[in-house]
Structure formats: C-alpha cells, structure tokens
Design a protein around this motif. Structure first.
Motif, mmCIF file in Angstrom:
data_model
loop_
_atom_site.group_PDB
_atom_site.id
_atom_site.type_symbol
_atom_site.label_atom_id
_atom_site.label_comp_id
_atom_site.label_asym_id
_atom_site.label_seq_id
_atom_site.Cartn_x
_atom_site.Cartn_y
_atom_site.Cartn_z
ATOM 1 N N LEU A 147 0.835 -1.201 0.000
ATOM 2 C CA LEU A 147 0.000 0.000 0.000
ATOM 3 C C LEU A 147 0.871 1.252 0.000
ATOM 4 O O LEU A 147 0.595 2.212 -0.723
ATOM 5 C CB LEU A 147 -0.946 -0.009 1.207
ATOM 6 C CG LEU A 147 -1.852 1.208 1.351
ATOM 7 C CD1 LEU A 147 -2.759 1.344 0.140
ATOM 8 C CD2 LEU A 147 -2.673 1.108 2.627
ATOM 9 N N ALA A 148 1.927 1.228 0.784
ATOM 10 C CA ALA A 148 2.826 2.386 0.856
ATOM 11 C C ALA A 148 3.471 2.655 -0.506
ATOM 12 O O ALA A 148 3.565 3.808 -0.940
ATOM 13 C CB ALA A 148 3.899 2.159 1.912
ATOM 14 N N GLN A 149 3.902 1.587 -1.195
ATOM 15 C CA GLN A 149 4.508 1.754 -2.520
ATOM 16 C C GLN A 149 3.494 2.298 -3.514
ATOM 17 O O GLN A 149 3.800 3.180 -4.325
ATOM 18 C CB GLN A 149 5.066 0.417 -3.020
ATOM 19 C CG GLN A 149 6.272 -0.066 -2.261
ATOM 20 C CD GLN A 149 6.626 -1.502 -2.629
ATOM 21 O OE1 GLN A 149 5.767 -2.309 -2.929
ATOM 22 N NE2 GLN A 149 7.922 -1.802 -2.584
ATOM 23 N N THR A 150 2.267 1.788 -3.465
ATOM 24 C CA THR A 150 1.211 2.241 -4.367
ATOM 25 C C THR A 150 0.896 3.713 -4.136
ATOM 26 O O THR A 150 0.795 4.496 -5.081
ATOM 27 C CB THR A 150 -0.061 1.397 -4.171
ATOM 28 O OG1 THR A 150 0.256 0.022 -4.389
ATOM 29 C CG2 THR A 150 -1.156 1.820 -5.119
ATOM 30 N N LEU A 151 0.754 4.106 -2.871
ATOM 31 C CA LEU A 151 0.449 5.504 -2.551
ATOM 32 C C LEU A 151 1.584 6.430 -2.967
ATOM 33 O O LEU A 151 1.350 7.532 -3.466
ATOM 34 C CB LEU A 151 0.153 5.652 -1.063
ATOM 35 C CG LEU A 151 -1.134 4.982 -0.570
ATOM 36 C CD1 LEU A 151 -1.251 5.088 0.951
ATOM 37 C CD2 LEU A 151 -2.350 5.588 -1.240
ATOM 38 N N LYS A 152 2.809 5.988 -2.758
ATOM 39 C CA LYS A 152 3.960 6.800 -3.148
ATOM 40 C C LYS A 152 3.994 6.996 -4.663
ATOM 41 O O LYS A 152 4.209 8.104 -5.148
ATOM 42 C CB LYS A 152 5.255 6.142 -2.671
ATOM 43 C CG LYS A 152 6.481 6.975 -2.936
ATOM 44 C CD LYS A 152 7.728 6.330 -2.359
ATOM 45 C CE LYS A 152 8.945 7.204 -2.627
ATOM 46 N NZ LYS A 152 10.157 6.610 -2.082
ATOM 47 N N ARG A 153 3.752 5.911 -5.414
ATOM 48 C CA ARG A 153 3.736 6.000 -6.874
ATOM 49 C C ARG A 153 2.627 6.943 -7.346
ATOM 50 O O ARG A 153 2.832 7.780 -8.222
ATOM 51 C CB ARG A 153 3.561 4.616 -7.504
ATOM 52 C CG ARG A 153 3.693 4.660 -9.023
ATOM 53 C CD ARG A 153 3.468 3.321 -9.708
ATOM 54 N NE ARG A 153 2.065 2.975 -9.649
ATOM 55 C CZ ARG A 153 1.541 1.979 -8.947
ATOM 56 N NH1 ARG A 153 2.309 1.198 -8.244
ATOM 57 N NH2 ARG A 153 0.249 1.744 -8.961
ATOM 58 N N GLN A 154 1.430 6.833 -6.740
ATOM 59 C CA GLN A 154 0.319 7.708 -7.114
ATOM 60 C C GLN A 154 0.643 9.168 -6.811
ATOM 61 O O GLN A 154 0.319 10.058 -7.605
ATOM 62 C CB GLN A 154 -0.953 7.287 -6.379
ATOM 63 C CG GLN A 154 -1.540 5.996 -6.883
ATOM 64 C CD GLN A 154 -2.703 5.511 -6.030
ATOM 65 O OE1 GLN A 154 -2.958 6.014 -4.928
ATOM 66 N NE2 GLN A 154 -3.417 4.513 -6.535
ATOM 67 N N ALA A 155 1.285 9.423 -5.682
ATOM 68 C CA ALA A 155 1.655 10.798 -5.325
ATOM 69 C C ALA A 155 2.660 11.367 -6.320
ATOM 70 O O ALA A 155 2.563 12.533 -6.721
ATOM 71 C CB ALA A 155 2.226 10.838 -3.910
#
Length: 193
Positions: A36-44
């Motif tokens: 989830l952290a990787q996904t959120l970082k990529r989206q940001a």
C-alpha cells in the motif's frame, strides 16, 4: 613457470570440480504485488508530475467575489457564438464538478478534463466550481482560480457564468476550439463535389 603453464596447471587441478547448485534464496519482487505504501507513493509521484506539467498557475490570482459573473472571449470568436454560449443554447457535452475538491485536485481535474474533451472533439462543457462563500483562504477561492486557469488554456476560446438552471453563479459554460481532426471532417463534409 610461465603464465601459460600456470593456467594449464590450474585447469588440470580444477577438472574434477563440479559447480555448486544454488537454490534461489531471493524473492522476485515483480511476483509480489506492491505494498500500500509503494502504491500511494507512486500515485503521489504521478499526481505531482501531472500537476507540474500542466502549466496552470498556482501563483497569485485576482480574486473574484462569490456573486460575480465570470466571462472571457478570445479574439476571433464571433459575437453570435459567444451570445449563444452565454444564453446556454449549446448542448452541454460534458460536465465537471469541482465543488468540495482541494486546490491541487481541482487544478488537475480541470486540466485533464479540458484536455480530454478537446481531444474527443467536445465543444461545450459545464464546470461546476461552486460559489465558495465560505472558502479559505478567501471567498470564491476555486472560482477565482477557475476564472484564471480557463484563460490560460489554449483549448478554451470562451466561457461565461451559467444560467440558473445549470448552476448559476456556481458554474460556468466553457467553449472549446475545434480539434484539428474536426476541422478536417467538417471540410470534407461541406466540400462541393
């Protein structure tokens, strides 16, 4: 001993050596779904890149009052066309609601919607920005920026505050210029044979 003799004796000594069989002790990161952290970082990162690339200003804006009409017309837009836009006579092909969005989200949504509509050949859209009587840091915050951003976009040739039945002072009709593909299709359609 010469170097060739050293190499030869080495190879002779190593002739009966078999390579070790190594079992995989690592996890292939591509086989695991991202956290989830990787996904959120990529989206940001993707969102920030889109915000930085769209060219819409984030600097100073001339504030408009919540109950002000906003309007704009580029040179070359015929008065009859602008009057029909102002009177809401054009079919609304698309609608964008910016109310309750934050500044960055509103900026990104506006840019993406206008760009996509222009590429699809949409000519008229309605943007619901809200009146913003209680918005912060000043009243009509998003409305003021929408007024400025629409003037900065090349695809926008005119806009005007909407009629009451379409949102009144909290919405704006936007007229986009024809996409080059539309011009070609119209030329072919009306060409005398």
């Amino acid at each position: 001993m010469t170097s060739e003799a050293n190499d030869l004796s080495f190879y002779e000594e190593m002739a009966d050596v078999k390579p070790l069989v190594v079992k995989e002790k690592f996890i292939n990161s591509s086989s695991r779904p991202p956290s989830l952290a990787q996904t959120l970082k990529r989206q940001a990162i993707e969102k920030q890149t889109a915000l930085d690339d769209n060219g819409l200003s984030i600097e100073y804006v001339n504030p408009v009052a919540p109950l002000d009409f906003i309007s704009y017309k580029k040179d070359g837009v015929q008065e009859g066309v602008y009057k029909n836009l102002r009177l809401g006579k054009y079919h609304i092909d698309s609608r964008l609601v910016l109310k309750h969005l934050g500044f960055d989200d509103a900026r990104l949504s506006l840019y993406q919607t206008i760009t996509e509509c222009h590429e699809r050949g949409v000519r008229t859209l309605l943007i619901d920005h809200g009146i913003g009587k209680n918005s912060q840091p000043f009243p009509a915050f998003i409305k003021s920026y929408v007024n400025q951003w629409l003037q900065e976009m090349d695809a926008v040739i005119a806009f005007h505050t909407a009629l009451k039945q379409h949102g009144g002072l909290g919405a704006v009709y936007v007229l986009l210029k024809k996409h080059p593909n539309q011009k070609l299709l119209n030329r072919e359609k009306h060409q005398k044979r």
